[in-house]
Design a protein around this motif. Structure first.
Motif, mmCIF file in Angstrom:
data_model
loop_
_atom_site.group_PDB
_atom_site.id
_atom_site.type_symbol
_atom_site.label_atom_id
_atom_site.label_comp_id
_atom_site.label_asym_id
_atom_site.label_seq_id
_atom_site.Cartn_x
_atom_site.Cartn_y
_atom_site.Cartn_z
ATOM 1 N N ARG A 156 0.832 -1.206 0.000
ATOM 2 C CA ARG A 156 0.000 0.000 0.000
ATOM 3 C C ARG A 156 0.867 1.256 0.000
ATOM 4 N NH1 ARG A 156 -3.482 3.265 3.364
ATOM 5 N NH2 ARG A 156 -2.094 3.021 5.128
ATOM 6 N N GLN A 157 0.533 2.188 -0.876
ATOM 7 C CA GLN A 157 1.226 3.482 -0.884
ATOM 8 C C GLN A 157 0.415 4.427 -0.014
ATOM 9 O OE1 GLN A 157 3.997 4.563 -2.123
ATOM 10 N NE2 GLN A 157 4.621 2.772 -3.285
ATOM 11 N N ILE A 158 1.070 5.181 0.873
ATOM 12 C CA ILE A 158 0.332 6.120 1.713
ATOM 13 C C ILE A 158 0.075 7.387 0.902
ATOM 14 C CG2 ILE A 158 0.361 7.373 3.908
ATOM 15 C CD1 ILE A 158 2.438 5.322 4.843
ATOM 16 N N PRO A 159 -1.202 7.850 0.821
ATOM 17 C CA PRO A 159 -1.456 9.101 0.094
ATOM 18 C C PRO A 159 -0.706 10.250 0.751
ATOM 19 C CG PRO A 159 -3.502 8.091 0.869
ATOM 20 C CD PRO A 159 -2.403 7.265 1.396
ATOM 21 N N LEU A 160 -0.275 11.210 -0.092
ATOM 22 C CA LEU A 160 0.586 12.300 0.393
ATOM 23 C C LEU A 160 -0.008 13.014 1.620
ATOM 24 C CD1 LEU A 160 3.125 14.041 -0.211
ATOM 25 C CD2 LEU A 160 1.573 15.619 -1.353
ATOM 26 N N TYR A 161 -1.329 13.292 1.566
ATOM 27 C CA TYR A 161 -1.918 14.064 2.659
ATOM 28 C C TYR A 161 -1.948 13.289 3.972
ATOM 29 C CZ TYR A 161 -6.125 11.304 1.883
ATOM 30 O OH TYR A 161 -6.981 10.268 1.772
ATOM 31 N N GLN A 162 -1.705 11.965 3.900
ATOM 32 C CA GLN A 162 -1.699 11.191 5.148
ATOM 33 C C GLN A 162 -0.288 10.980 5.680
ATOM 34 O OE1 GLN A 162 -3.764 7.527 4.452
ATOM 35 N NE2 GLN A 162 -5.743 8.417 4.947
ATOM 36 N N THR A 163 0.717 11.450 4.931
ATOM 37 C CA THR A 163 2.081 11.174 5.363
ATOM 38 C C THR A 163 2.473 12.073 6.540
ATOM 39 O OG1 THR A 163 2.956 12.755 3.819
ATOM 40 C CG2 THR A 163 2.888 10.478 3.072
ATOM 41 N N LEU A 164 3.412 11.561 7.295
ATOM 42 C CA LEU A 164 3.907 12.295 8.457
ATOM 43 C C LEU A 164 4.563 13.603 8.008
ATOM 44 C CD1 LEU A 164 3.612 11.076 11.207
ATOM 45 C CD2 LEU A 164 6.015 10.479 11.190
#
Ligand SMILES: Nc1ncnc2c1ncn2[C@@H]1O[C@H](COP(=O)(O)OP(=O)(O)OP(=O)(O)O)[C@@H](O)[C@H]1O
Ligand SMILES: [Mg+2]
Length: 496
Positions: free
Chosen positions: A5-13
């Motif tokens: 799974r790739q984390i969507p940009l807006y959910q990244t730390l």
């Protein structure tokens, strides 16, 4: 297959930290602007006070020079106010009454008096005491600095000149945005730049590495075992990566072990079926002959067939006993009950039970027991089983005329060393490392004619391990073999 799974940009730390930083900087900027504004006002007030300190004095001197009478005063005041549109001018009598008032901005008097004390304190004030506040006597509540001077003698003035200055002077007051907009824009742009840079650094040094660990774990879950997780840094993330890497390796080892055990189980099952098959076939053949031809057979033939059946039953029974032991040992449920017992008596007992076979095999037994009384601390039943198997092997794998030597030796008053040597067929170098595996039997010609399942030495080794000991072997093909192990000597606890 597990999807990575790739984390969507807006959910990244990184994204969250950058947004938090931008907000922090903007709030910081606004606060600074407000703070700056407050400081600016005070500074401005002091500046203007200093600049206009002497305005009233200059006007009062002018008035005295001109010897203007009070009727013309209002004309003079109005003309001055027109000339300096930022000013309001007052002529105040010695008792504080406003006698004249001139202003460019339309304003009406809301007070008719002014405090002489404030005027006096302004006139006498040191420059550092500014600003001194005065309640504004007109409707234009924009005034915030003033200047005052006496008319006539300074110690007993006839009247006072009071000048108040309208905020901003002639200029239109600037809107908040005009005044601070540029500063705020700069603050926001700078915040974006700093937050962006911090975000990149944060991503490079932290989240990128955390991401790599997450990817490794996901990839591992997806079945990619050879995934190398490398993070040489010694910080927290390095530690997490190291532990995750270790864990993955351990899981691999565990799976390998499980696979090995599963393979062993399958092999065991196959070997057991095979081992049971042989005696069953022999028994079946003999029993069939007995059933079909017993009337035609001589007594001697019948006994011979029954003897074969009996020996096969014994063999099967021994095999089942051994398999049971192996199963219990494999699951780790085998328990030993150590107790003190005299080892030599036990050896003699085992020798006694094999006396007939030894005799029939034309073998000689040599004893070499240490002279002292040897009491060992071990499980007598299990040690008997070990010695019986070693003796039975020595007998099985020796040719008639061979010699078997059994010795015990006390080492450093601590342990007893048991040793059994034979002059039998010996074990080939390549077999030596395998003989302790279950069902392993060497491939030699003679071995194939000798009965056995290949469980004996495996059980012996495991039983001795439970005694914290180890079965050792030395052997040379066609020369003979020596098996030996140590046992703890029993130490009597002397109570006083
Ligand atoms: N004293 C010995 N001399 C020569 N070979 C031996 C000796 N002891 C063991 N071996 C070899 O090691 C193998 C394994 O021995 P182990 O005692 O485990 O099995 P086994 O005697 O064949 O069968 P089991 O003991 O289960 O009846 C033997 O088959 C034999 O090839
Ligand atoms: Mg054996």
């Amino acid at each position: 297959m597990v999807e990575i799974r790739q984390i969507p940009l807006y959910q990244t730390l990184t994204f969250k930290v950058s947004i938090a930083l931008i907000l922090c900087f903007i709030i910081n900027g606004v606060l600074l602007v407000l703070w700056d504004q407050a400081d600016l006002l005070t500074d401005m007030e002091t500046d203007i006070q200093t600049t206009y300190r002497h305005t009233a004095t200059e006007i009062s001197e002018e008035l005295e020079n001109m010897k203007t009478d009070t009727q013309n005063m209002s004309v003079f005041f109005d003309s001055l106010a027109t000339y300096y549109p930022g000013m309001e001018l007052f002529l105040v009598s010695a008792d504080g009454k406003i006698m004249e008032h001139g202003s460019y901005v339309p304003s009406t008097l809301i007070k008719t008096t002014v405090s002489i004390d404030i005027l006096e304190s302004f006139i006498k004030a040191d420059i550092n005491d500014y600003p001194i506040e005065i309640p504004i006597p007109t409707s234009s509540d924009l005034d915030f600095v003033f200047s005052a001077a006496p008319l006539g003698p300074a110690d007993d003035p006839d009247a006072y000149v009071l000048v108040t200055l309208l905020e901003g002077g002639e200029d239109e007051p600037l809107s908040w945005w005009e005044e601070y907009g540029a500063l705020l824009t700069r603050t926001v742009l700078l915040s974006l730049l700093i937050a962006g840079l911090t975000g990149i650094l944060f991503w490079y040094f932290l989240t990128r590495r955390i991401d790599r660990v997450a990817h490794a774990v996901q990839s591992y879950r997806a079945g990619n075992n050879g995934f190398a997780l490398e993070d040489k840094a010694r910080d927290e993330i390095g530690h997490v990566a190291m532990h995750v890497g270790d864990m993955m390796q351990r899981i691999d080892v565990m799976f390998e072990e499980l696979g090995r055990k599963e393979k062993l189980r399958t092999e065991l099952l196959a070997s057991v079926s095979h081992e049971l098959q042989t005696p069953l076939t022999v028994m079946q053949g003999n029993i069939e002959t007995l059933v079909e031809h017993r009337n035609k057979m001589s007594e001697e033939d019948r006994n011979q067939k029954l003897g074969v059946v009996y020996s096969q039953v014994q063999h099967m029974s021994a095999l089942i006993d051994d398999m049971f032991d192996v199963a219990v040992l494999e699951t780790g449920q085998m328990k030993i009950n150590p107790e003190p017992f005299p080892i030599v008596e036990l050896i003699e007992d085992v020798l006694q039970s094999y006396a007939l076979i030894i005799d029939q095999s034309h073998l000689t037994i040599e004893r070499n027991f240490a002279e002292s009384i040897q009491t060992v601390q071990a499980d007598p039943l299990r040690i008997r089983q070990v010695i019986r198997n070693l003796l039975s092997n020595a007998i099985k794998f020796s040719q008639p005329g061979g010699k078997i030597k059994i010795s015990t030796e006390v080492k450093q008053n601590e342990v007893l060393n048991f040793r059994i040597e034979d002059t039998g067929i010996g074990i080939a170098e390549e077999d030596l490392k395998n003989i302790f595996q279950s069902f392993y039997r060497s491939n030699q010609q003679m071995n194939r004619t000798v009965q056995g399942t290949g469980l004996g030495l495996h059980i012996c080794q495991q039983l001795l391990k439970l005694h914290e000991s180890n079965l050792e072997v030395k052997s040379r093909l066609n020369v003979g073999s020596t098996f030996s192990f140590d046992l703890n000597l029993y130490k009597e606890v002397v109570s006083i």
